[in-house]
Write a protein that holds these residues in place. Structure first.
Motif, PDB file in Angstrom:
ATOM      1  N   ILE A 230      19.446  17.346 -52.160  1.00  0.00           N
ATOM      2  CA  ILE A 230      20.673  17.946 -51.641  1.00  0.00           C
ATOM      3  C   ILE A 230      21.244  17.006 -50.583  1.00  0.00           C
ATOM      4  O   ILE A 230      20.589  16.730 -49.586  1.00  0.00           O
ATOM      5  CB  ILE A 230      20.415  19.315 -50.980  1.00  0.00           C
ATOM      6  N   ILE A 231      22.438  16.504 -50.832  1.00  0.00           N
ATOM      7  CA  ILE A 231      23.093  15.641 -49.848  1.00  0.00           C
ATOM      8  C   ILE A 231      23.688  16.530 -48.764  1.00  0.00           C
ATOM      9  O   ILE A 231      24.308  17.552 -49.055  1.00  0.00           O
ATOM     10  CB  ILE A 231      24.217  14.821 -50.523  1.00  0.00           C
ATOM     11  N   LEU A 232      23.454  16.138 -47.527  1.00  0.00           N
ATOM     12  CA  LEU A 232      23.955  16.918 -46.393  1.00  0.00           C
ATOM     13  C   LEU A 232      24.650  15.943 -45.466  1.00  0.00           C
ATOM     14  O   LEU A 232      24.017  15.116 -44.832  1.00  0.00           O
ATOM     15  CB  LEU A 232      22.771  17.568 -45.668  1.00  0.00           C
ATOM     16  N   THR A 233      25.970  15.983 -45.441  1.00  0.00           N
ATOM     17  CA  THR A 233      26.679  14.951 -44.702  1.00  0.00           C
ATOM     18  C   THR A 233      27.875  15.483 -43.930  1.00  0.00           C
ATOM     19  O   THR A 233      28.378  16.564 -44.224  1.00  0.00           O
ATOM     20  CB  THR A 233      27.142  13.834 -45.666  1.00  0.00           C
ATOM     21  N   THR A 234      28.298  14.721 -42.954  1.00  0.00           N
ATOM     22  CA  THR A 234      29.485  15.079 -42.190  1.00  0.00           C
ATOM     23  C   THR A 234      30.735  14.846 -43.014  1.00  0.00           C
ATOM     24  O   THR A 234      31.751  15.468 -42.810  1.00  0.00           O
ATOM     25  CB  THR A 234      29.634  14.139 -40.973  1.00  0.00           C
ATOM     26  N   PHE A 235      30.638  13.886 -43.917  1.00  0.00           N
ATOM     27  CA  PHE A 235      31.867  13.349 -44.466  1.00  0.00           C
ATOM     28  C   PHE A 235      32.245  13.847 -45.835  1.00  0.00           C
ATOM     29  O   PHE A 235      31.469  13.767 -46.772  1.00  0.00           O
ATOM     30  CB  PHE A 235      31.786  11.832 -44.479  1.00  0.00           C
ATOM     31  N   ALA A 236      33.442  14.350 -45.905  1.00  0.00           N
ATOM     32  CA  ALA A 236      33.985  14.779 -47.179  1.00  0.00           C
ATOM     33  C   ALA A 236      34.712  13.607 -47.814  1.00  0.00           C
ATOM     34  O   ALA A 236      35.792  13.746 -48.340  1.00  0.00           O
ATOM     35  CB  ALA A 236      34.929  15.946 -46.951  1.00  0.00           C
ATOM     36  N   ARG A 237      34.119  12.432 -47.742  1.00  0.00           N
ATOM     37  CA  ARG A 237      34.818  11.264 -48.266  1.00  0.00           C
ATOM     38  C   ARG A 237      34.757  11.218 -49.782  1.00  0.00           C
ATOM     39  O   ARG A 237      33.697  11.361 -50.375  1.00  0.00           O
ATOM     40  CB  ARG A 237      34.196   9.992 -47.706  1.00  0.00           C
TER      41      ARG A 237
ATOM     42  N   HIS B 202      21.541  17.479 -56.815  1.00  0.00           N
ATOM     43  CA  HIS B 202      21.565  18.922 -57.073  1.00  0.00           C
ATOM     44  C   HIS B 202      22.448  19.691 -56.111  1.00  0.00           C
ATOM     45  O   HIS B 202      22.751  20.863 -56.333  1.00  0.00           O
ATOM     46  CB  HIS B 202      20.146  19.479 -57.060  1.00  0.00           C
ATOM     47  N   GLY B 203      22.822  19.062 -55.018  1.00  0.00           N
ATOM     48  CA  GLY B 203      23.689  19.750 -54.076  1.00  0.00           C
ATOM     49  C   GLY B 203      24.400  18.763 -53.188  1.00  0.00           C
ATOM     50  O   GLY B 203      23.933  17.634 -52.985  1.00  0.00           O
ATOM     51  N   TYR B 204      25.545  19.176 -52.665  1.00  0.00           N
ATOM     52  CA  TYR B 204      26.298  18.330 -51.741  1.00  0.00           C
ATOM     53  C   TYR B 204      26.926  19.269 -50.734  1.00  0.00           C
ATOM     54  O   TYR B 204      27.875  19.990 -51.046  1.00  0.00           O
ATOM     55  CB  TYR B 204      27.355  17.538 -52.501  1.00  0.00           C
ATOM     56  N   LEU B 205      26.366  19.330 -49.536  1.00  0.00           N
ATOM     57  CA  LEU B 205      26.852  20.260 -48.516  1.00  0.00           C
ATOM     58  C   LEU B 205      27.384  19.495 -47.313  1.00  0.00           C
ATOM     59  O   LEU B 205      26.938  18.383 -47.026  1.00  0.00           O
ATOM     60  CB  LEU B 205      25.713  21.166 -48.056  1.00  0.00           C
ATOM     61  N   LEU B 206      28.323  20.097 -46.617  1.00  0.00           N
ATOM     62  CA  LEU B 206      28.854  19.473 -45.411  1.00  0.00           C
ATOM     63  C   LEU B 206      28.169  20.045 -44.184  1.00  0.00           C
ATOM     64  O   LEU B 206      27.862  21.236 -44.123  1.00  0.00           O
ATOM     65  CB  LEU B 206      30.360  19.718 -45.329  1.00  0.00           C
ATOM     66  N   LYS B 207      27.978  19.172 -43.199  1.00  0.00           N
ATOM     67  CA  LYS B 207      27.364  19.628 -41.952  1.00  0.00           C
ATOM     68  C   LYS B 207      28.307  20.575 -41.228  1.00  0.00           C
ATOM     69  O   LYS B 207      27.942  21.155 -40.215  1.00  0.00           O
ATOM     70  CB  LYS B 207      27.046  18.431 -41.059  1.00  0.00           C
ATOM     71  N   ASP B 208      29.508  20.681 -41.748  1.00  0.00           N
ATOM     72  CA  ASP B 208      30.441  21.591 -41.118  1.00  0.00           C
ATOM     73  C   ASP B 208      30.250  23.020 -41.613  1.00  0.00           C
ATOM     74  O   ASP B 208      30.931  23.941 -41.195  1.00  0.00           O
ATOM     75  CB  ASP B 208      31.866  21.117 -41.376  1.00  0.00           C
ATOM     76  N   GLY B 209      29.313  23.208 -42.543  1.00  0.00           N
ATOM     77  CA  GLY B 209      29.073  24.555 -43.069  1.00  0.00           C
ATOM     78  C   GLY B 209      28.144  25.358 -42.166  1.00  0.00           C
ATOM     79  O   GLY B 209      27.532  24.808 -41.260  1.00  0.00           O
ATOM     80  N   GLU B 210      28.049  26.644 -42.419  1.00  0.00           N
ATOM     81  CA  GLU B 210      27.163  27.517 -41.647  1.00  0.00           C
ATOM     82  C   GLU B 210      25.707  27.185 -41.948  1.00  0.00           C
ATOM     83  O   GLU B 210      25.348  26.890 -43.085  1.00  0.00           O
ATOM     84  CB  GLU B 210      27.401  28.993 -42.033  1.00  0.00           C
ATOM     85  N   ILE B 211      24.893  27.290 -40.950  1.00  0.00           N
ATOM     86  CA  ILE B 211      23.489  26.964 -41.134  1.00  0.00           C
ATOM     87  C   ILE B 211      22.790  27.985 -42.032  1.00  0.00           C
ATOM     88  O   ILE B 211      21.865  27.650 -42.778  1.00  0.00           O
ATOM     89  CB  ILE B 211      22.769  26.862 -39.775  1.00  0.00           C
TER      90      ILE B 211
ATOM     91  N   LYS C 104      19.953  25.858 -59.985  1.00  0.00           N
ATOM     92  CA  LYS C 104      21.412  25.771 -59.865  1.00  0.00           C
ATOM     93  C   LYS C 104      21.823  24.519 -59.094  1.00  0.00           C
ATOM     94  O   LYS C 104      21.006  23.874 -58.451  1.00  0.00           O
ATOM     95  CB  LYS C 104      21.942  27.008 -59.130  1.00  0.00           C
ATOM     96  N   ARG C 105      23.111  24.238 -59.141  1.00  0.00           N
ATOM     97  CA  ARG C 105      23.637  23.158 -58.297  1.00  0.00           C
ATOM     98  C   ARG C 105      24.582  23.766 -57.276  1.00  0.00           C
ATOM     99  O   ARG C 105      25.311  24.704 -57.586  1.00  0.00           O
ATOM    100  CB  ARG C 105      24.381  22.115 -59.132  1.00  0.00           C
ATOM    101  N   VAL C 106      24.545  23.265 -56.049  1.00  0.00           N
ATOM    102  CA  VAL C 106      25.429  23.837 -55.030  1.00  0.00           C
ATOM    103  C   VAL C 106      26.312  22.770 -54.390  1.00  0.00           C
ATOM    104  O   VAL C 106      25.849  21.704 -54.026  1.00  0.00           O
ATOM    105  CB  VAL C 106      24.630  24.537 -53.907  1.00  0.00           C
ATOM    106  N   PHE C 107      27.596  23.108 -54.292  1.00  0.00           N
ATOM    107  CA  PHE C 107      28.537  22.180 -53.681  1.00  0.00           C
ATOM    108  C   PHE C 107      29.396  22.916 -52.674  1.00  0.00           C
ATOM    109  O   PHE C 107      29.817  24.049 -52.930  1.00  0.00           O
ATOM    110  CB  PHE C 107      29.418  21.535 -54.749  1.00  0.00           C
ATOM    111  N   SER C 108      29.638  22.291 -51.543  1.00  0.00           N
ATOM    112  CA  SER C 108      30.525  22.892 -50.550  1.00  0.00           C
ATOM    113  C   SER C 108      31.853  23.193 -51.200  1.00  0.00           C
ATOM    114  O   SER C 108      32.406  22.353 -51.911  1.00  0.00           O
ATOM    115  CB  SER C 108      30.767  21.926 -49.392  1.00  0.00           C
ATOM    116  N   PRO C 109      32.370  24.403 -50.965  1.00  0.00           N
ATOM    117  CA  PRO C 109      33.636  24.771 -51.581  1.00  0.00           C
ATOM    118  C   PRO C 109      34.766  23.796 -51.232  1.00  0.00           C
ATOM    119  O   PRO C 109      35.630  23.534 -52.044  1.00  0.00           O
ATOM    120  CB  PRO C 109      33.914  26.158 -51.011  1.00  0.00           C
TER     121      PRO C 109
END
Lengths: 200, 200
Positions: free
Chosen positions: A79-86, A99-108, A122-127
């Motif tokens: 699961i990638i967890l990053t600040t950047f929505a680049r 399997h996932g790409y979440l932003l550090k700007d999301g809720e913990i 499943k795969r999860v991606f920041s909306p």
DNA sequence: TCAGAAATATGACTTTTGTCACCTCATTTT
DNA sequence: AAAATGAGGTGACAAAAGTCATATTTCTGA
């Protein structure tokens, strides 16, 4: 019990995530790393179920680690967890098949859920990423990226010339083309645009 | 009971720090904010004992908030908590008289200790900051910073001219001076250097 | 009020950038 | 084998950037 690994170069966030996820009943943090190289080695050895991976880390970045894990067909889900929505990062992550790409700007709180979903296949991606401009492809060729990276540091045409063994005319042609592609006025603006989008 | 406030724009770190510090026996997180404006308003209202403050936040940055709190002689002690060991930031924070300046690259365990020390009237600074190159002063005047910020975005001399109501000769003189001060070859390199040091 | 900083401006000059049309030479495609 | 493609290159030109010496105009502290 879900066996977790966390790779994150900001020590405080690494520590905080580690402590919090360890509090979850069904999870156990079995390892942590502050850079990509350590992360790769530890993951191969410890074989965690899921690995949270920052992108911008020293030595090897998170995408490179994910790529290497995929190449060696490691079983660990990333699961990638990053600040950047680049755009460039997301595009690459999807290609690698994370399997996932979440932003550090999301809720913990969403993080633990995401980990459980990924464990369930499943795969999860920041909306934020699913629609949006985020999906812009990097219009620059690898050579162009290399040249723009140097130009962004303030290197002159002549310096770029001698680093890449190209003639000065060629370098200028490349830069001219880059400026066109990014719809910029000059190399500096082109660099600013490309940096913002994560293209260089 | 130490009453804490946390201002941090990265939601995940904010949540994580909040949860963890709340677990400490002698602390209570009484408020959080994702940007400087909210932070300022809430701190004035809630009057926490200690406030953890990120620097790079939207609307108002953490240093600006600290400055405003000092101007209004609020009783809240401020601990700056930032990723960046940028000379300019640290210099400014010390001038404002903050009670602590910690890097997010530090251990999370040190954070609670630091908060207790600050409550006891001490000041705490990340050891990385105490010596080091970090203490370099920003050599650029405010006008020079303003001009370099625009140049860094790729604006041409002419565009800067009309934004700042200066003649093009003047702008070129300023940039020439900036290039000298930063020992750069051109405006692009000057921008890269200043960005890295936190000077613009 | 007077001297000396700042801030702003000029002009003349060199170098660097950016544009464009066109060239060469391998490597693929068809 | 002919055609297309792509990486790299030339040369000429205009526009922008950078340098420097030298004004002018405010401010400001003693």
């Amino acid at each position: 019990m879900i066996r977790l690994f966390i790779a994150e170069d900001q020590r405080m966030l690494l520590g905080a995530l580690g402590s919090l996820l360890d509090l979850e009943e069904d999870m156990e943090v079995i390892g942590q790393a502050l850079n990509g190289e350590e992360a790769l080695a530890s993951i191969l050895k410890l074989e965690p179920d899921v690995c949270l991976m920052d992108i911008e880390m020293p030595v090897l970045n998170g995408l490179e680690v994910a790529e290497e894990l995929a190449r060696r067909s490691a079983s660990c889900k990333v699961i990638i967890l990053t600040t950047f929505a680049r755009p460039g990062y997301f595009e690459r992550a999807v290609k690698i098949g994370v399997h996932g790409y979440l932003l550090k700007d999301g809720e913990i709180d969403e993080l633990a859920d995401a980990i459980r979903k990924v464990m369930a296949g499943k795969r999860v991606f920041s909306p934020e990423l699913t629609f949006d401009v985020i999906r812009e492809e990097n219009p620059l060729t690898p050579k162009e990226q290399e040249i723009l990276r140097l130009a962004a540091l303030g290197k002159t045409t002549k310096e770029i010339t001698s680093e890449l063994f190209l003639s000065s005319g060629t370098v200028r042609n490349y830069i001219s083309e880059i400026i066109h592609k990014l719809d910029a006025k000059n190399r500096t603006e082109a660099a600013a645009i490309a940096e913002k989008k994560g293209w260089i």
